[in-house]
Each structure stands twice: as structure tokens, then as C-alpha cells.
Design a protein around this motif. Structure first.
Motif, PDB file in Angstrom:
ATOM      1  N   ARG A  72     100.502  66.212 -14.911  1.00  0.00           N
ATOM      2  CA  ARG A  72      99.971  65.150 -14.082  1.00  0.00           C
ATOM      3  C   ARG A  72      98.836  65.698 -13.221  1.00  0.00           C
ATOM      4  N   TYR A  73      97.725  64.964 -13.175  1.00  0.00           N
ATOM      5  CA  TYR A  73      96.612  65.323 -12.299  1.00  0.00           C
ATOM      6  C   TYR A  73      96.834  64.697 -10.926  1.00  0.00           C
ATOM      7  N   TYR A  74      96.671  65.507  -9.891  1.00  0.00           N
ATOM      8  CA  TYR A  74      96.780  64.995  -8.532  1.00  0.00           C
ATOM      9  C   TYR A  74      95.630  64.048  -8.213  1.00  0.00           C
ATOM     10  N   ILE A  82      97.794  72.342  -1.596  1.00  0.00           N
ATOM     11  CA  ILE A  82      96.899  72.491  -2.747  1.00  0.00           C
ATOM     12  C   ILE A  82      95.442  72.482  -2.303  1.00  0.00           C
ATOM     13  N   GLU A  83      95.106  71.616  -1.369  1.00  0.00           N
ATOM     14  CA  GLU A  83      93.748  71.588  -0.829  1.00  0.00           C
ATOM     15  C   GLU A  83      93.397  72.925  -0.193  1.00  0.00           C
ATOM     16  N   THR A  84      94.342  73.496   0.559  1.00  0.00           N
ATOM     17  CA  THR A  84      94.104  74.781   1.207  1.00  0.00           C
ATOM     18  C   THR A  84      93.901  75.890   0.179  1.00  0.00           C
ATOM     19  N   LEU A  85      94.769  75.938  -0.829  1.00  0.00           N
ATOM     20  CA  LEU A  85      94.632  76.954  -1.871  1.00  0.00           C
ATOM     21  C   LEU A  85      93.284  76.826  -2.572  1.00  0.00           C
ATOM     22  N   PRO A 131      93.166  69.502 -10.001  1.00  0.00           N
ATOM     23  CA  PRO A 131      94.444  70.212  -9.827  1.00  0.00           C
ATOM     24  C   PRO A 131      95.573  69.433 -10.492  1.00  0.00           C
ATOM     25  N   LEU A 132      96.490  70.150 -11.114  1.00  0.00           N
ATOM     26  CA  LEU A 132      97.522  69.483 -11.898  1.00  0.00           C
ATOM     27  C   LEU A 132      98.852  70.203 -11.809  1.00  0.00           C
ATOM     28  N   LEU A 133      99.916  69.444 -12.091  1.00  0.00           N
ATOM     29  CA  LEU A 133     101.277  69.959 -12.129  1.00  0.00           C
ATOM     30  C   LEU A 133     101.799  69.793 -13.545  1.00  0.00           C
ATOM     31  N   LEU A 134     102.260  70.893 -14.147  1.00  0.00           N
ATOM     32  CA  LEU A 134     102.727  70.880 -15.528  1.00  0.00           C
ATOM     33  C   LEU A 134     104.236  71.077 -15.571  1.00  0.00           C
ATOM     34  N   TYR A 231     107.857  74.813 -14.394  1.00  0.00           N
ATOM     35  CA  TYR A 231     106.819  74.084 -13.676  1.00  0.00           C
ATOM     36  C   TYR A 231     105.674  75.040 -13.308  1.00  0.00           C
ATOM     37  N   THR A 232     104.463  74.543 -13.414  1.00  0.00           N
ATOM     38  CA  THR A 232     103.285  75.323 -13.070  1.00  0.00           C
ATOM     39  C   THR A 232     102.299  74.449 -12.302  1.00  0.00           C
ATOM     40  N   LEU A 233     101.679  75.021 -11.283  1.00  0.00           N
ATOM     41  CA  LEU A 233     100.583  74.371 -10.568  1.00  0.00           C
ATOM     42  C   LEU A 233      99.269  74.957 -11.074  1.00  0.00           C
ATOM     43  N   GLY A 234      98.367  74.105 -11.542  1.00  0.00           N
ATOM     44  CA  GLY A 234      97.049  74.549 -11.967  1.00  0.00           C
ATOM     45  C   GLY A 234      96.007  74.156 -10.937  1.00  0.00           C
ATOM     46  N   VAL A 235      95.159  75.098 -10.559  1.00  0.00           N
ATOM     47  CA  VAL A 235      94.086  74.847  -9.584  1.00  0.00           C
ATOM     48  C   VAL A 235      92.751  75.105 -10.266  1.00  0.00           C
ATOM     49  N   ILE A 236      92.049  74.013 -10.557  1.00  0.00           N
ATOM     50  CA  ILE A 236      90.731  74.066 -11.178  1.00  0.00           C
ATOM     51  C   ILE A 236      89.717  73.642 -10.134  1.00  0.00           C
ATOM     52  N   PHE A 237      88.593  74.297 -10.071  1.00  0.00           N
ATOM     53  CA  PHE A 237      87.681  74.116  -8.941  1.00  0.00           C
ATOM     54  C   PHE A 237      86.605  73.056  -9.192  1.00  0.00           C
ATOM     55  N   HIS A 238      86.267  72.775 -10.457  1.00  0.00           N
ATOM     56  CA  HIS A 238      85.346  71.681 -10.726  1.00  0.00           C
ATOM     57  C   HIS A 238      86.137  70.399 -10.949  1.00  0.00           C
ATOM     58  N   ASP A 239      85.543  69.278 -10.614  1.00  0.00           N
ATOM     59  CA  ASP A 239      86.168  67.982 -10.877  1.00  0.00           C
ATOM     60  C   ASP A 239      85.748  67.464 -12.245  1.00  0.00           C
ATOM     61  N   ALA A 240      86.380  66.371 -12.662  1.00  0.00           N
ATOM     62  CA  ALA A 240      86.200  65.845 -14.026  1.00  0.00           C
ATOM     63  C   ALA A 240      85.440  64.524 -14.006  1.00  0.00           C
ATOM     64  N   LYS A 241      84.809  64.221 -15.146  1.00  0.00           N
ATOM     65  CA  LYS A 241      84.175  62.905 -15.326  1.00  0.00           C
ATOM     66  C   LYS A 241      85.240  61.848 -15.538  1.00  0.00           C
TER      67      LYS A 241
END
Length: 241
Positions: A72-74, A82-85, A131-134, A231-241
Motif C-alpha cells: 500500500r502506498y501512503y 515516515i516523513e521524518t525518516l 513511501p509504501l508498506l509491504l 512487513y517492510t516499510l519502503g522509503v522512496i524519495f521521488h514521487d510518482a506520476k
């Protein structure tokens, strides 16, 4: 694991040996930051998976050929942790990303603040948070892939293991592969414990060689979970279209 929750996440990110982290990224394309999230934080993030108000969409991986499991994408605004990280890690990684850009012969540079970089993403039409939760169950896995969501791509991202290997799940190892020019693919398993983070290359990274530098293409995935739930938290720094 120590209960780190009262200790602000931004302060924790300044604690690791960043000289070692940078050296690992240069040598291997990834680096592990141990014990960055508290067990209570991991449990809170994992327990929020079914909270629809927190997320913008849900992806069943098998429907798209991505593997098996779901994520799921936040939605904006992101949860505070998550914002802080995302903000604090970006500030540490932007200088590394700019060195990689130069080594790869790319003229564009990344701003040193994440807010400024998001302004660039949004101006380019990449406005959806990434950012997403798997969540993986028995026999779930994630095929090797790259998280590219548009023309703008920050070259590094992070993943945090929220579950306890050996207790909450068996199997489910984090995998990385690299493809060097004129060589066969090399694979590596990255051991992680609950609360650990791994920073790794999204797509390409520079590697010095006898005839100058070359571009190494990297992909990441997760091996089959044999039992339990991961469970995994993914932190990606660019946003998506």
C-alpha cells in the motif's frame, strides 16, 4: 531491540557511521543501518496496514506479475515518523547522489533539501507519494525490479524490516542483483533484523574501472516467505506520476 521510540528518528539518523555507509554504497551499491527503528514503531507501522485512511491505494502483486503479496502506498500527509525518516535520510544521501550524478556524466544536480526536490517532482507532474508498506505471507515473494515512477528519479532509496526474522517469518530474504557491462549478473542476500534499514541503488550506480567508470544496473526483490508474515516499510524519495 532497545525501545528507541522516545528518541527522535531524525536524531537517530545522525548516529550511524556515515563514512562507513558511504564506503559501502560506493563498494557494493547498498549499506545497512542497524537498529534504526524501535520494536514499538515497527509494530505500530505493521498494525496500520489495513487502515484505509492512511493510504492512497492497494496493490495485489499477483495481479500485475510483480510476485505474490500486497503493498500500500501512503497518502499525503505522511505519518510523522515516515516523513521524518524521508526528510532526514534525503539530506544525508543528496551529496552522495550528486557525486554519482557527476560520475555518471549527468549534469543535473539534486537540491540538498527534500522539500526542494519534491517541488521539482511536483512541477514535473510527479505528485503522488511513494513511501509504501509491504505485507508478505507464506509463499509470497517480490520479483526483482526497480522503483521508477517518472522522469525524475532519486538514485537511492531505503527499506526497513518491521518483522522479526525467525520469529515472525521464515525465508523472505532481501535480494539485490547487479549487472555490469559484459558480465553475468551477480546476486547478494542482505541479512536484516527487525528495525534495520538498508539503503540501496534504485537503478544505476557508477563503478570505477581500468578504462574509466562504468554504469552498474541494480535490481532488488524479496525471496519466498516460507512461513509467517513479513512487513517492510519502503522509503522512496521521488514521487510518482
Amino acid at each position: 531491540m532497545n525501545d528507541l521510540a522516545p528518541y527522535p528518528a531524525a536524531a537517530r539518523i545522525s548516529e550511524p557511521d556515515w563514512t562507513r555507509i558511504e564506503a559501502d554504497l560506493e563498494a557494493h551499491g547498498y549499506a545497512v543501518i542497524g537498529n534504526l527503528l524501535a520494536a514499538t514503531e515497527c509494530a505500530t507501522l505493521s498494525a496500520g496496514f489495513d487502515s484505509d485512511a492512511t493510504f492512497r491505494n492497494r496493490v495485489i502483486m499477483a495481479r500485475h506479475g510483480y510476485g505474490a503479496g500486497e503493498y500500500r502506498y501512503y497518502a499525503y500527509p505522511l505519518p510523522g515518523l515516515i516523513e521524518t525518516l524521508r526528510t532526514a535520510l534525503y539530506a544525508r544521501l543528496a551529496p552522495i547522489a550528486n557525486r554519482w550524478q557527476s560520475a555518471l556524466g549527468r549534469e543535473s544536480a539534486f537540491p540538498l533539501s527534500h522539500a526542494a526536490y519534491l517541488d521539482q517532482c511536483h512541477a514535473a507532474g510527479q505528485t503522488r507519494p511513494t513511501p509504501l508498506l509491504l505485507r508478505y505471507g507464506p509463499d509470497d515473494y517480490n520479483r526483482l525490479h526497480q522503483d521508477l515512477y517518472g522522469a525524475l528519479c532519486f538514485p537511492l532509496q531505503a527499506a526497513f524490516l518491521l518483522s522479526r526474522p525467525g520469529d515472525d517469518f521464515q525465508g523472505g530474504e532481501f535480494l539485490l542483483t547487479e549487472q555490469r557491462p559484459r558480465m553475468q549478473t551477480r546476486a547478494e542476500v542482505v541479512p536484516l533484523f527487525q528495525g534495520d534499514g538498508v539503503i540501496f541503488a534504485v537503478n544505476q550506480r557508477p563503478v570505477p574501472g581500468p578504462r574509466g567508470g562504468s554504469r552498474v544496473t541494480m535490481r532488488h526483490g524479496v525471496s519466498r516467505v516460507r512461513s509467517g508474515r513479513r512487513y517492510t516499510l519502503g522509503v522512496i524519495f521521488h514521487d510518482a506520476k
